[in-house]
Design a protein around this motif. Structure first.
Motif, short mmCIF file in Angstrom:
data_model
loop_
_atom_site.label_atom_id
_atom_site.label_comp_id
_atom_site.label_asym_id
_atom_site.label_seq_id
_atom_site.Cartn_x
_atom_site.Cartn_y
_atom_site.Cartn_z
N PHE A 7 0.12 5.18 3.59
CA PHE A 7 -0.73 5.52 2.46
C PHE A 7 -1.82 6.54 2.82
O PHE A 7 -2.24 7.30 1.93
N THR B 242 -0.05 9.73 2.13
CA THR B 242 0.13 9.90 0.69
C THR B 242 -1.18 10.27 0.01
O THR B 242 -1.21 11.10 -0.92
N THR B 243 -2.28 9.67 0.45
CA THR B 243 -3.58 10.00 -0.13
C THR B 243 -3.95 11.44 0.15
O THR B 243 -4.49 12.14 -0.73
N SER C 10 0.99 3.69 -3.36
CA SER C 10 0.50 5.06 -3.28
C SER C 10 1.60 6.07 -3.56
O SER C 10 1.34 7.15 -4.12
N PHE D 216 -3.90 0.19 -6.63
CA PHE D 216 -2.91 1.26 -6.60
C PHE D 216 -1.89 1.09 -7.72
O PHE D 216 -1.51 2.06 -8.40
N LEU E 161 0.82 -1.21 0.00
CA LEU E 161 0.00 0.00 0.00
C LEU E 161 0.86 1.26 0.00
O LEU E 161 0.59 2.22 -0.73
N GLY E 162 1.90 1.25 0.84
CA GLY E 162 2.75 2.43 0.91
C GLY E 162 3.51 2.71 -0.37
O GLY E 162 3.55 3.85 -0.85
#
Length: 574
Positions: free
Chosen positions: A457, A460-461, A210, A285, A206-207
């Protein structure tokens, strides 16, 4: 152990009582025993050579031997210490090993209890067959009782209540066993790698995924053109994200094949169940972050179906549990990581807009907003019926940022403009972001975990939403905000990447034993909750401490109220 044959079967415990046949001298002694009242000779009590009882439910081994008066003619009882080995009493061959705690050799854990049932049945077929009861010289009534024995219950296959996880575990991810708890596997042994590979490893996907989207947006955004970001950063991060996602998916698929019972334990975990959405979100993603210079503008709709349909099926299961109630209703299991089960709807809506299915995106956006409001209100209210959220779970509060940020991005992707609705969710995310920044102590003092990648994330979002807002409102403040949030998220990801490499290759502590999946369904050898007068006594002690801090006038009024309440409670109990 008593020598009464009528009590040889004691419920769920399996007891095997072996008695040596009396020798010839003992028979002669029986004929010349003492006389009873009627004048008949009474044989002396039969000597017992060896007796053994094994309790599979509690993991306590009791050995009894006739030691000729060395122990006073009694039996010696030894309980295993709370060291994590007490419940794994049987080794793979089914034989009992030496008990720990007295200098004996340590017993290896029985990791086969978490194996997939089909794999375990194949292993059991290779074991030697059990000794037939007809070959043993046992009494007839013992054979009859052995035939009518009820089947043993397997506590591993039963679902562990959600409250049990909160009571037995602590830590940022509820992954540390409390000191007074016991587990099914040994703590002092290194478990198999697949058992040590948790579902939280998808947080790294996820990290990185993103981050690839963020740097692609920074390179293509006209509002951030002054940074002169090269698109090659997006390509490098995308390749790294794809490699990590493939490696993590293959490893966890192997865990599903060989240790499916451990997967079930993770599914029952109130925090980790939300991470089952992470693989599909990470795959979306990666699809959204495809480098635009090397791929067409619109992916094929089959890609959306492949990633969204499994996520939608999982939502039907989880949201159904929230709606229908029971032990896993939302007010019992709600925690900040529950936002992961909602974020997938907005990410799927963004991907639907990319493939050209705007109506499907609106459908997912509506589902996400409806359940986001429910989760948000539940977490804000902290209902009395909810399990108390431990202090160690404070770092997951960063999940509050992800959902409104993703909602604003999804609305802008569906309708093509960062309008009032998108800005409303964006401002909500910014407020929650600031409320967490001023409480920086929430994120201090916790050991490193791979699940910390999941908390990158949301940052980041929020940075992506700020970049879109800077495009809609190009000014110095919006650009400065987008730049600062992007630097913060990139710095956090870089620190976690360095920490992950150090723990993996230098300290070799990246995958410790996953103790959270090995807790018992019920507390073993734990203290019993006070009831009746015990509850009233503990309540009065708490009231005395509270009264000592009050003013004299309020003290008198609270004493009278407490006495009346105690009298009413005693009348109800009577």
């Amino acid at each position: 152990m008593a020598a009464d044959p009528s009590s040889s079967w004691t419920g769920p415990q399996h007891a095997d009582d072996f008695r040596a046949a009396p020798p010839e001298d003992a028979r002669q002694t029986a004929m010349s025993g003492p006389l009873n009242v009627r004048g008949e000779r009474r044989p002396p009590p039969m000597q017992r050579a060896f007796s053994r009882q094994v309790s599979l439910g509690s993991g306590v081994t009791v050995l009894g031997m006739d030691r000729g008066g060395r122990n006073g003619g009694g039996r010696g009882q030894r309980a295993l210490p709370r060291s994590g080995r007490s419940l794994g009493v049987l080794n793979h061959s089914g034989a009992l090993g030496p008990a720990g705690g007295d200098g004996a050799a340590a017993r290896r854990g029985d990791f086969s209890m978490f194996r997939t049932k089909s794999t375990l049945s194949k292993q059991n077929s290779l074991l030697p067959t059990r000794i037939r009861e007809s070959d043993l010289d046992l009494p007839t009534h013992v054979e009859d009782q052995s035939v009518s024995r009820p089947p043993a219950e397997d506590p591993l296959n039963k679902s562990v209540p959600a409250g049990r996880y909160f009571a037995a575990l602590r830590g940022p991810e509820l992954d540390e066993v409390r000191d007074y708890e016991d587990i099914l596997l040994p703590k002092d042994e290194v478990w198999p790698f697949l058992l040590r590979f948790p579902i939280g490893c998808f947080g790294m996907c996820l990290g990185l995924g993103s981050q690839s989207i963020l740097w692609g947006a920074l390179a293509a955004s006209p509002a951030m053109r002054f940074l002169h970001v090269t698109p090659m950063i997006n390509v490098a991060l995308w390749l790294l994200a794809v490699a990590v996602l493939v490696a993590t998916s293959v490893t966890y698929a192997l865990k599903c094949v060989f240790y499916f019972e451990a997967i079930r334990r993770e599914y029952y975990h109130p925090v980790r169940v939300n991470f089952f959405f992470a693989p599909w979100i990470a795959a979306m993603f990666v699809t959204i972050g495809l480098p635009r210079a090397y791929v067409p503008e619109r992916p094929h709709p089959a890609v959306w179906c492949a990633f969204v349909l499994p996520l939608f099926a999982l939502e039907l299961k989880i949201y159904g549990q929230w709606l229908s109630g029971g032990k896993r209703r939302l007010c019992k299991v709600a925690n900040p990581s529950s936002h992961l089960s909602v974020v997938g709807n907005f990410v799927g809506a963004i991907l639907a807009a990319r493939v050209g299915w705007a109506e499907a995106g609106k459908f997912l956006w509506a589902i996400g907003v409806a359940h986001y409001i429910v989760v948000f209100v539940t977490l804000y209210q902290r209902l009395p019926t909810n399990e108390a959220l431990p202090k160690e779970l404070h770092p997951v509060y960063s999940m509050f940022i992800a959902t409104p940020s993703a909602a604003s991005l999804a609305w802008a992707a569906i309708y093509g403009s960062f309008d009032a609705v998108a800005r409303t969710f964006f401002f909500m995310a910014i407020f929650l972001y600031l409320s967490l920044v001023v409480r920086i102590n929430f994120f201090r003092g916790f050991r490193f975990s791979l699940a910390w990648w999941s908390y990158t994330f949301p940052m980041t979002t929020a940075s992506l939403a700020t970049v879109k807002y800077a495009e809609a409102e190009p000014c110095f403040a919006s650009r400065a905000l987008a730049l600062s949030l992007s630097l913060m998220s990139t710095t956090m990801v870089s620190l976690l990447l360095v920490s992950t490499l150090l723990h993996a290759f230098i300290w070799r502590s990246l995958f410790p034993n996953d103790l959270a999946i090995a807790i018992t369904k019920d507390r073993q050898n734990g203290a019993v909750k006070p009831s009746g007068k015990g509850k009233r006594t503990s309540k009065r002690v708490h009231d005395i401490k509270r009264w000592a801090k009050q003013a004299p006038l309020s003290l008198v009024s609270s004493i009278t109220k407490s006495n009346s309440a105690d009298k009413e409670e005693e009348e109800k109990t009577e």
